[in-house]
Write a protein that holds these residues in place. Structure first.
Motif: not given
Ligand code: HEM
Length: 500
Positions: A101, A117, A125, A129, A300, A304, A371, A436-437, A442, A444, A446
């Motif tokens: 990122n 992460p 990472w 992860r 996190d 959101t 990114k 959206p995620f 990489r 989301c 959660g």
């Protein structure tokens, strides 16, 4: 006279080099809006007139005939990607060329965020992860489900107890959803009762106000880091105040010592993380890791999800047909399961899934993603058929909101149509256009937990209340330009009518 000539010469040299810098994309045959001296294309963001997400959505729309658009962040060339095929390359197929990122943070000033992460890069990472992925399996979500159900029942009682929610004065949906998600993270992450329904200023509510809340320092720091990552290298900007960080660390270590002393095993994130300390083989997982990740899940876990939940409540309020259809599905599920809503049943409710996905399409909490190209990549835009190299270290913009509102991929994009995401329709959504995620390795971490808490809380609300929009809500909605995550100006005010 000589001085004047020297000044003119100096200005000409500066002008020449600036001009050269801003020729970067033209030389490669990539079009884009004209940059302004020093600020490049982000002047509007610096003046707080527009958020980066809205800016990129507008550019996405304007360059509708192009696969890529060249931009400048100050003097740094960055690339906005419109072509879903290239988005797939960046997020998934050629992930090894784009694995980081585009965010830099000062590790010493950010104990918690530096372990998240989202901010980690490269090998570090990858290791973290892999360590954290087991926290979010379907089995672990089942463990946590009873806590979420209990908090959902409390959510209903709380709304019922609020005169303003039911007497026409309205209650703000984000405030409601934040109280709910904070109670969930209290239970599921730390095993602590957050008491956000009972107390106006509970410890957790206070912590949340100082952390990632619109207008707080941490949000401002994230805003600066997103627009000008280099600032984070120069100044040790903190994402959370030392006091907030210490408080979170204290909650975790107190709970861990209490559990160890009393030999308590509780199925929650903190337990899973402390188990990792024992089982992690390739990479040492220390007490600091347990504490920082638990605190990271707190950060996190609530913001959101509460944003999404508040927008779902809003969309249902302004779309009564969708609301009735959803209520029918939920009532049926309760009736067929002895007036309960088991985990497997909730997970499989298609219209509920459609309602949430459609809300995420119209109001994605992250309007864009940033990114970094980590290894040069060759790409040929179809409109020029001329290959060009995306150079290492080029920031890449994925214009999430632009894609979500593109009529080419979503017919009548302004209309709320949960059916787009139900059954076979879902399969027809073009890959790389619904993010959206995020997407790929990489994406989301959660997502399962976020969706689960939204689904269960929403089901309880929709079963018990008829929702309508209160006239305190400023329509049409406008997002606050000073926030990275979407924040509607004036809030989302909802009236709740108890269903008897
Ligand atoms: C509905 C709620 C949520 C939304 C819309 C959301 C959205 C996102 C997005 C857009 C990203 C960036 C993906 C990318 O860079 O490609 C992300 C990353 C992440 N999210 Fe979420 N998120 C949500 C809930 C959660 C929850 C509940 C947790 C944890 C408890 C969580 C943990 C993370 C982590 C750790 C990352 C970084 C992943 C990585 O870089 O490997 N998120 N999320």
């Amino acid at each position: 006279m000589l001085l004047l000539m020297l000044i003119i010469l100096a200005i000409s040299i500066v002008y020449y080099f600036v001009h050269l810098k801003y020729q970067y994309w033209t030389k490669r045959g990539v079009v884009g809006p004209r940059p302004k001296f020093f600020v490049g294309n982000l002047g509007g963001c610096l003046l707080l007139k527009t958020s980066p997400g809205d800016l990129y959505s507008n550019i996405y729309k304007e360059y509708h005939h192009k696969s890529i658009v060249g931009l400048y962040r100050s003097f740094t060339p960055m690339l906005l990607i419109r072509d879903p095929e290239l988005i797939k390359e960046v997020t998934t197929k050629s992930f090894s060329h784009f694995h980081d990122n585009d965010i830099d943070i000062d590790k010493d000033a950010n104990l918690i965020f530096a372990k998240n992460p989202f901010t980690l890069k490269g090998e570090e990472w990858k290791v973290v992860r892999a360590q954290l992925t087991p926290c979010f399996t379907s089995g672990k979500m089942k463990w946590l489900y009873p806590y979420l159900e209990e908090n959902s029942a409390q959510l209903v009682q709380f709304v019922q107890s609020l005169p303003e929610a039911t007497n026409g004065k309205g209650y703000e949906a984000k405030e409601l959803a934040t109280r709910f998600t904070l109670n969930n993270v209290g239970d599921c992450v730390f095993g602590v009762k957050a008491k956000c329904f009972e107390e106006e200023n509970s410890e957790f509510r206070q912590l949340a106000r100082e952390f990632l809340t619109p207008g707080s320092w941490s949000i401002l720091a994230i805003f600066v880091a997103t627009i000008f990552p280099v600032v984070m290298k120069i100044f040790p900007i903190r994402f959370a105040s030392k006091a907030v960080e210490n408080k979170l660390l204290e909650i975790v270590s107190d709970t861990l010592s209490y559990r160890e002393g009393k030999k308590i095993i509780r199925n929650d994130f903190l337990h899973i993380l402390s188990q990792l300390k024992k089982t992690s083989k390739d990479y040492e997982f220390t007490d600091v890791d347990v504490t920082a990740h638990a605190a990271g899940f707190f950060a996190d876990g609530y913001e959101t999800s509460s944003i999404v939940m508040s927008f779902v409540l809003f969309e249902l309020s302004v779309n009564p047909e969708a609301q009735s259809k959803l209520r029918e599905e939920i009532n049926k599920a309760f009736e067929e399961n002895d007036h309960k809503l088991p985990y497997e049943v909730l997970k499989a409710l298609p219209y509920l899934d459609g309602v949430i996905n459609e809300t995420l399409r119209i109001h994605p909490p992250a309007l864009s993603l940033q990114k970094l190209c980590t290894e040069a990549f060759t790409y040929t835009p179809k409109e020029t058929n001329r290959s060009m190299v995306i150079e290492k270290d080029t920031p890449i913009i994925l214009p999430v909101s632009g894609l979500h509102k593109d009529p080419q991929y979503f017919e009548s994009p302004e209309s709320f149509k949960p059916e787009r995401f139900v059954g076979e329709n879902k399969e027809t959504i073009k890959k790389g256009t619904f993010l959206p995620f995020g997407e790929g390795p990489r994406a989301c971490l959660g997502q399962r937990f976020g969706l689960l808490q939204i689904k269960v809380g929403l089901s309880y609300i929709v079963k018990n209340f008829e929702l309508s929009v209160n006239n305190k809500t400023k329509l049409p909605l406008k997002y606050d330009p000073t926030n990275i995550l979407i924040t509607p100006i004036g809030g989302l005010w909802i009236d709740f009518k108890k269903i008897t």
